[in-house]
Design an enzyme around this catalytic site. Structure first.
Site, PDB file in Angstrom:
ATOM      1  N   LYS A   1     -28.754 -12.602 -25.238  1.00 32.09           N
ATOM      2  CA  LYS A   1     -29.514 -13.778 -25.430  1.00 32.09           C
ATOM      3  C   LYS A   1     -28.675 -15.018 -25.217  1.00 32.09           C
ATOM      4  O   LYS A   1     -29.176 -16.258 -24.656  1.00 32.09           O
ATOM      5  CB  LYS A   1     -30.109 -13.982 -26.906  1.00 32.09           C
TER       6      LYS A   1
ATOM      7  N   GLN B   1     -32.129 -12.283 -35.838  1.00 28.70           N
ATOM      8  CA  GLN B   1     -32.345 -10.935 -35.143  1.00 28.70           C
ATOM      9  C   GLN B   1     -32.746  -9.839 -36.322  1.00 28.70           C
ATOM     10  O   GLN B   1     -32.024  -9.761 -37.322  1.00 28.70           O
ATOM     11  CB  GLN B   1     -31.095 -10.560 -34.496  1.00 28.70           C
TER      12      GLN B   1
ATOM     13  N   ASP C   1     -39.349 -17.488 -31.867  1.00 29.24           N
ATOM     14  CA  ASP C   1     -39.770 -15.839 -31.938  1.00 29.24           C
ATOM     15  C   ASP C   1     -41.289 -15.668 -32.124  1.00 29.24           C
ATOM     16  O   ASP C   1     -41.971 -14.648 -31.413  1.00 29.24           O
ATOM     17  CB  ASP C   1     -39.249 -15.213 -33.055  1.00 29.24           C
TER      18      ASP C   1
HETATM   19  N1  GUN Z   1     -35.824  -7.431 -33.005  1.00 30.42           N
HETATM   20  C1  GUN Z   1     -36.341  -6.645 -31.974  1.00 30.42           C
HETATM   21  N2  GUN Z   1     -36.820  -7.585 -31.122  1.00 30.42           N
HETATM   22  C2  GUN Z   1     -36.763  -8.989 -31.729  1.00 30.42           C
HETATM   23  C3  GUN Z   1     -37.260  -9.960 -31.361  1.00 30.42           C
HETATM   24  O1  GUN Z   1     -38.078 -10.263 -30.456  1.00 30.42           O
HETATM   25  N3  GUN Z   1     -36.745 -10.975 -32.069  1.00 30.42           N
HETATM   26  C4  GUN Z   1     -36.177 -10.879 -33.170  1.00 30.42           C
HETATM   27  N4  GUN Z   1     -35.732 -11.942 -33.915  1.00 30.42           N
HETATM   28  N5  GUN Z   1     -35.530  -9.732 -33.504  1.00 30.42           N
HETATM   29  C5  GUN Z   1     -35.951  -8.665 -32.852  1.00 30.42           C
END
Ligand code: GUN
Length: 288
Positions: A53, A97, A120
């Site tokens: 990311k 995350q 998100d």
């Molecule tokens: N863990 C797995 N997929 C995601 C996501 O799309 N966003 C976040 N914040 N954590 C995750």
């Protein structure tokens, strides 16, 4: 018959160049889109996602901040950090995350992030807005799937979409987004009786199960569109999806590969959401 491949990688690259151009224009106007990614603890898969990311953010010219906190971070410490970032004008997107360590309540964290910076799309305000068809930050993976459908010119209205899985991150919002596009949606999950009899009726099948090769050829109606959201390791440690690709590709009309399918779209839509948030922030400044 062999299905047409939906290359998430190619679609993501196209979208990323569009986003990069908009980022540049926004910078000229005085706002650099900024994303903070918070990683608590040392989950190796999470670390891989977070690094990727950050890398994409930089590639697109955005301001990227990675905050790494130790496993022992308390819920209050994390809430304080989020509160600080909610008030930071340089930051347009905040992503914690998931999963967070067990001693931290995930719901409290999601609800602490300002809905205006919730790139998100997990905050109940954004979930509610999505459900009622209002403007919202849409969750990145299901949103990425919708963009793929659009880019491939696959019709959705009136189609029977079957979603395997009902997680808050993927399955549930995926079904809702298809419903918003006038599909008929069925969810199947671990408690469903005779999953195959239902998936066989799908014009569009989305697999978000988290089990390697779960979807075999006998799940599929000939000519179905098959979208594989799974990212798993098989018994040999190789990356694979929820769909038995080699079998299913012979029966489907379109199919996404793993890797190179839905994965690259997820990060791209995160960048899109951050850009969208920054654009809103600029509009607010201009109207103030
Ligand atoms: N863990 C797995 N997929 C995601 C996501 O799309 N966003 C976040 N914040 N954590 C995750």
């Amino acid at each position: 018959m062999s299905a047409t491949l939906i290359s998430g990688k190619e679609i993501a690259n196209k979208k990323k160049s569009e986003i990069a151009a908009e980022v540049e224009a926004l910078k000229q106007a005085g706002v650099t889109p900024g994303l903070v990614v918070i990683l608590v603890g040392n989950n190796p898969a999470s670390r891989t996602y977070v690094t990727s990311k950050e890398k994409t953010c930089k590639e697109l010219g955005m301001h990227s901040v990675l905050i790494e906190l130790p496993e022992t971070t308390t819920e209050q410490e994390l809430l304080n950090k989020i509160d600080e970032l909610n008030h930071d004008e340089k930051i347009h997107g905040i992503l914690v995350q998931l999963p967070v360590p067990e001693h931290i309540n995930e719901t409290s964290i999601i609800e602490a992030i300002s809905p205006e910076k919730d790139v998100d799309g997990f905050h109940p305000i954004n979930v509610g807005r999505m459900m009622t068809g209002q403007d919202a930050f849409l969750p990145c993976t299901p949103y990425g799937v919708m963009v793929m459908m659009k880019e491939m010119g696959i019709e959705i209205a009136g189609k029977h979409v079957v979603v395997i899985g009902r997680s808050n991150i993927v399955g549930k919002p995926q079904g809702q987004l298809f419903l918003n596009e006038n599909a008929t949606v069925t969810y199947v999950h671990s408690k469903t009786v005779d999953i195959k009899s239902i998936t066989k009726q799908a014009d569009i099948l989305v697999a978000a199960v988290g089990r390697p090769y779960f979807v075999t050829e006998d799940f599929i109606k000939p000519g179905a569109v098959v979208i594989d959201v799974g990212i798993n390791r098989n018994s040999e440690g190789k990356l694979c999806g929820d769909v038995d690709f080699d079998q299913v590709k012979e029966k489907a009309s379109y199919i996404t590969p793993v890797p190179g399918g839905v994965g690259p779209m997820t990060i791209t839509m995160l960048m899109y959401n951050t850009l969208k948030s920054a654009k809103k922030a600029l509009a607010k400044l201009q109207n103030a």
